[in-house]
Enzyme design. Structure first.
Site, PDB file in Angstrom:
ATOM      1  CG  HIS A   1      -2.068   0.956   1.104  1.00  0.00           C
ATOM      2  ND1 HIS A   1      -1.911   2.319   1.169  1.00  0.00           N
ATOM      3  CD2 HIS A   1      -3.390   0.734   0.896  1.00  0.00           C
ATOM      4  CE1 HIS A   1      -3.086   2.906   1.024  1.00  0.00           C
ATOM      5  NE2 HIS A   1      -3.999   1.977   0.846  1.00  0.00           N
TER       6      HIS A   1
ATOM      7  N   GLY B   1       5.193  22.698   9.486  1.00  0.00           N
ATOM      8  CA  GLY B   1       6.491  22.110   9.803  1.00  0.00           C
ATOM      9  C   GLY B   1       7.359  21.875   8.594  1.00  0.00           C
TER      10      GLY B   1
ATOM     11  CG  HIS C   1      10.334  12.194  11.879  1.00  0.00           C
ATOM     12  ND1 HIS C   1      10.839  10.912  11.994  1.00  0.00           N
ATOM     13  CD2 HIS C   1      10.418  12.747  13.114  1.00  0.00           C
ATOM     14  CE1 HIS C   1      11.194  10.704  13.252  1.00  0.00           C
ATOM     15  NE2 HIS C   1      10.959  11.803  13.951  1.00  0.00           N
ATOM     16  N   PRO C   2      12.944  11.776   9.632  1.00  0.00           N
ATOM     17  CG  PRO C   2      14.731  11.596  11.105  1.00  0.00           C
ATOM     18  CD  PRO C   2      13.610  12.499  10.730  1.00  0.00           C
TER      19      PRO C   2
ATOM     20  CB  ALA D   1       7.741   9.336  11.754  1.00  0.00           C
ATOM     21  N   GLY D   2       8.393  10.105   8.402  1.00  0.00           N
ATOM     22  CA  GLY D   2       7.868  10.761   7.214  1.00  0.00           C
ATOM     23  C   GLY D   2       7.047  11.995   7.523  1.00  0.00           C
TER      24      GLY D   2
END
Length: 308
Positions: free
Chosen positions: A89, A171, A176-177, A179-180
């Site tokens: 997905h 943001g 996020h490295p 968590a995206g």
């Protein structure tokens, strides 16, 4: 059912999608975080190992659903590492999609405000950037979820999201490295309905998906993908009905059956992800649609009636 709240209007439904469908302990921890908030009740949860994705449906008061959403986001960000995660997905974030839906006594306008509140909190408190979609979108090109998620985590991280066209709404600009990013929205009720074919022919599933989805001239308000289900030796036509009043699942199911039959392939089964409004099954039945594991507990109104 997790949570022991007695819900009174206005009631908001929230249906977060998490990029984890194989680690039951992780999904348990997320569901527990949601249910730990007074005024929020977990109504249903679904996990799929091939999609590597879980969908948790919960409902509650406006304040409680936002708090539950932020707590769920915190657990997902801590426990899901997209550099190590992969499923069939598409996904952009550990908490990938976070939609707010108006139910009893609530309006779409309220859900837009809640989406923006939750998104700002996720950035301010958890430092994960946020995109807003559907009715909560701040830009017209971000109303459609697929436009926001295009390229997914890997491509977005590699190319960077600093350019104005891809810069997050809250943001960032970098993802996020691990968590995206989270895609937060407000929308009407949606029906997630998948049809599994007795075949491993992915090209067939993809061809059927192209024929039926609205973006290719198919059925209005239908999104569709063809996906492999390797663990089951099947392929799937995975669908979202963004407005089931325009197009009912039964009509599309009949067309999928016809197209599969023309290719000499039978239908194995179908499945509902999450809950379905009773009206979406008018003039048909779960048996006719070959829906597996179906009962009153999968109907939204039934779950709300026994939510204490």
């Amino acid at each position: 059912m997790e949570g022991d709240a007695s819900l009174t209007p206005p009631i908001i439904e929230c249906v977060p999608n998490f990029s984890e469908g194989r680690d039951a302990e992780c999904v348990d921890a997320i569901a527990s975080a949601i249910g730990s908030v007074a005024g929020s009740v977990v109504l249903h949860r679904t996990s799929d190992p091939d999609h590597n994705r879980s969908v948790i449906t919960f409902a509650g008061s406006p304040h409680s659903v936002v708090e539950s959403a932020v707590r769920a986001a915190r657990v997902a960000i801590e426990r899901i590492d997209l550099t190590q995660q992969k499923g069939v997905h598409p996904r952009l974030g550990a908490l990938d999609v976070l939609p707010f839906v108006p139910l009893e006594g609530a309006t779409l306008g309220q859900c837009i405000e809640l989406a923006h509140e939750a998104g700002q909190r996720i950035w301010n408190e958890l430092r994960v950037p946020v995109y807003f979609y559907e009715a909560a979108a701040l830009r017209p090109d971000r109303r459609r979820l697929e436009n926001v998620r295009r390229g997914e985590f890997e491509a977005m991280r590699q190319r960077g999201s600093e350019a104005d066209a891809r810069r997050p709404d809250a943001g960032g600009p970098a993802l996020h490295p691990t968590a995206g990013a989270v895609i937060v929205g407000a929308r009407k009720l949606l029906v997630a309905f998948n049809v599994n074919l007795k075949s491993t022919d992915l090209a067939l599933a993809q061809s059927i998906a192209r024929r039926i989805r609205a973006s290719n001239g198919g059925f209005p308000a239908v999104k569709a993908l063809g996906l492999p289900l390797a663990s089951r030796g099947l392929v799937q036509v995975s669908m979202n009905f963004t407005d089931f009043e325009q197009t009912r699942p039964a009509i599309v199911f009949a067309e999928i059956c016809r197209l599969a039959w023309e290719a000499g392939v039978e239908i194995e089964e179908s499945e509902i992800i999450g809950l379905i409004p009773r009206a979406a099954l008018e003039n048909t039945s779960a048996e006719e649609l070959k829906i597996r594991d179906f009962g009153p507990q999968r109907i939204l109104e039934e779950r709300l009636a026994f939510r204490t």
